[in-house]
Enzyme design. Structure first.
Site, mmCIF file in Angstrom:
data_model
loop_
_atom_site.group_PDB
_atom_site.id
_atom_site.type_symbol
_atom_site.label_atom_id
_atom_site.label_comp_id
_atom_site.label_asym_id
_atom_site.label_seq_id
_atom_site.Cartn_x
_atom_site.Cartn_y
_atom_site.Cartn_z
ATOM 1 N N CYS A 172 0.831 -1.203 0.000
ATOM 2 C CA CYS A 172 0.000 0.000 0.000
ATOM 3 C C CYS A 172 0.874 1.265 0.000
ATOM 4 C CB CYS A 172 -0.882 0.039 1.247
ATOM 5 S SG CYS A 172 -2.163 -1.216 1.309
ATOM 6 N N GLU A 222 0.702 3.846 1.963
ATOM 7 C CA GLU A 222 1.091 4.271 3.313
ATOM 8 C C GLU A 222 2.332 3.512 3.780
ATOM 9 O OE1 GLU A 222 -1.855 3.288 2.172
ATOM 10 O OE2 GLU A 222 -3.509 4.000 3.410
#
Ligand code: THU
Length: 131
Positions: free
Chosen positions: A53, A55
């Protein structure tokens, strides 16, 4: 660095997402206490499970540069790189935030119309597990 500026950085890096399988592009801009900003996008894989991801890409970049203290992360995402709605971080990313961040770590969710929602990590991951 204002919240609006951090969200804009996340939106810019969203365009670099490698997401040929889902078509869902995500960008993240992570502000360290040092004042430096680390950008991340999602990066998919043909065998799916290696997908990372946006993040966690940003956290991996920051920690590998020696950062351990973080203030805020901005996240934007959407199909084909259009953030028509908010994109809250997945559970795995919330747990990674828990590893490095205090309860008052701020999570900004941006949307194309300019709206920004602000949460703390404690709000998005209550009763969490950590060492
Ligand atoms: N994705 C992120 O980058 N961050 C999140 O918090 C949720 C999901 C990515 C992973 C995958 O490449 C795509 O969005 C669809 O799940």
């Amino acid at each position: 660095m204002t919240d609006t500026e951090l969200v804009s950085l996340a939106r810019a890096v969203m365009a670099r997402a490698y997401a040929p399988y889902s078509g869902f592009q995500v960008g993240a801009a992570l502000l360290a206490v040092s004042g430096r900003v680390y950008l991340g996008c999602n990066m998919e894989s043909a065998s799916y499970s290696p997908t990372i991801c946006a993040e966690r890409t940003a956290f991996a970049k920051a920690v590998s540069e020696g950062e351990r203290a973080f203030a805020t992360i901005a996240v934007v995402g959407g199909r084909n790189g259009v953030d028509s709605d908010f994109c809250p971080p997945c559970g795995v990313c919330r747990q990674v935030m828990r590893e490095f961040c205090p309860d008052d770590f701020r999570i900004l969710l941006g949307r194309a119309d300019g709206a920004i929602r602000v949460f703390t990590l404690a709000q998005l991951l209550p009763e969490s597990f950590s060492l």
